[in-house]
Design a protein around this motif. Structure first.
Motif, PDB file in Angstrom:
ATOM      1  N   ILE A   1      61.281  84.048  15.609  1.00 11.62           N
ATOM      2  CA  ILE A   1      60.177  83.406  16.304  1.00 11.62           C
ATOM      3  C   ILE A   1      60.744  82.445  17.334  1.00 11.62           C
ATOM      4  CG2 ILE A   1      59.936  81.611  14.526  1.00 11.62           C
ATOM      5  CD1 ILE A   1      56.879  81.625  15.171  1.00 11.62           C
ATOM      6  N   PHE A   2      60.186  82.458  18.541  1.00 18.09           N
ATOM      7  CA  PHE A   2      60.615  81.529  19.589  1.00 18.09           C
ATOM      8  C   PHE A   2      59.983  80.168  19.295  1.00 18.09           C
ATOM      9  CE2 PHE A   2      60.707  85.125  23.024  1.00 18.09           C
ATOM     10  CZ  PHE A   2      61.725  85.752  22.348  1.00 18.09           C
ATOM     11  N   ASN A   3      60.822  79.169  19.022  1.00 10.25           N
ATOM     12  CA  ASN A   3      60.344  77.822  18.714  1.00 10.25           C
ATOM     13  C   ASN A   3      60.346  76.899  19.922  1.00 10.25           C
ATOM     14  OD1 ASN A   3      59.880  78.313  16.008  1.00 10.25           O
ATOM     15  ND2 ASN A   3      61.943  77.745  15.410  1.00 10.25           N
ATOM     16  N   VAL A   4      61.292  77.095  20.833  1.00  3.93           N
ATOM     17  CA  VAL A   4      61.436  76.218  21.997  1.00  3.93           C
ATOM     18  C   VAL A   4      61.728  77.072  23.225  1.00  3.93           C
ATOM     19  CG1 VAL A   4      62.834  74.396  23.063  1.00  3.93           C
ATOM     20  CG2 VAL A   4      62.364  74.305  20.609  1.00  3.93           C
ATOM     21  N   ILE A   5      61.009  76.812  24.294  1.00  6.11           N
ATOM     22  CA  ILE A   5      61.339  77.349  25.608  1.00  6.11           C
ATOM     23  C   ILE A   5      61.155  76.176  26.566  1.00  6.11           C
ATOM     24  CG2 ILE A   5      60.773  78.970  27.460  1.00  6.11           C
ATOM     25  CD1 ILE A   5      59.724  80.882  25.277  1.00  6.11           C
ATOM     26  N   ASP A   6      62.261  75.608  27.013  1.00  9.00           N
ATOM     27  CA  ASP A   6      62.240  74.413  27.857  1.00  9.00           C
ATOM     28  C   ASP A   6      62.726  74.785  29.254  1.00  9.00           C
ATOM     29  OD1 ASP A   6      62.844  71.993  29.198  1.00  9.00           O
ATOM     30  OD2 ASP A   6      63.148  70.968  27.289  1.00  9.00           O
TER      31      ASP A   6
END
Length: 177
Positions: free
Chosen positions: A92-97
């Motif tokens: 699961i993608f938790n962070v995309i900054d």
């Protein structure tokens, strides 16, 4: 230095949240220099682009990639099925900054969780080296369950290294005009 500090804080926060002893987190890291600006490298990595490219170019490793939930943003769940056999990995993608060019995914099933790890986080940092060069930094953070420590299980960074090489080849040959 700020990016590294932010990452360490994030990993510690996630690790502590799920009751992993923060001192037990281990790391495997791979870096690849790309002769392309960081913003263009980030565009490939930020959502599903790198996953689709990897599935196309690494058919001898990745049988298929399925998007189980989401559109490539935070909360997206991917399932990768590997060749040979049907071993798989779900994340699961938790962070995309977009400002820091950082993407973090947490393993939900498969990977080193099957061989004794309690957590596995995969982070991609796209680092600007110069206006025309960037670095793809792939990092796996993991913790081993106490009962498996003697076996010293480790996730495999080689797949992420191969993905970075595919990205480098693609990006350096793309027509960015």
């Amino acid at each position: 230095m700020l990016k590294q500090t932010s990452f360490v804080f994030f990993v510690l926060l996630i690790g502590c949240y799920i009751r992993v002893n923060c001192e037990e987190l281990k790391h495997l890291t791979n870096e690849v220099e790309v002769n392309v600006p960081a913003n263009l490298t980030w565009e490939l990595y930020r959502h599903l682009g790198i996953s689709k490219l990897a599935a196309q170019q690494l058919k001898h490793v990745i049988q298929r990639i399925q998007v189980l939930k989401g559109d490539g943003g935070v909360g997206t769940v991917l399932k990768l099925t590997f060749v040979p056999g049907n071993s798989s990995y779900t994340e699961i993608f938790n962070v995309i900054d977009d400002q820091k060019r950082v993407k973090v995914a947490q393993t939900l099933e498969g990977g080193c969780l099957e061989i004794g790890c309690s957590i596995q986080l995969v982070q991609f940092d796209i680092i600007e080296k110069s206006p025309s060069k960037s670095i793809i930094k792939s990092d796996i953070s993991y913790a081993v369950k106490k009962e498996f420590q003697a076996k010293d299980p480790k996730p495999n960074i080689q797949c992420l290294a191969a993905v970075a090489q595919v990205a480098k080849y693609y990006l350096e040959r793309a027509n960015w005009a």
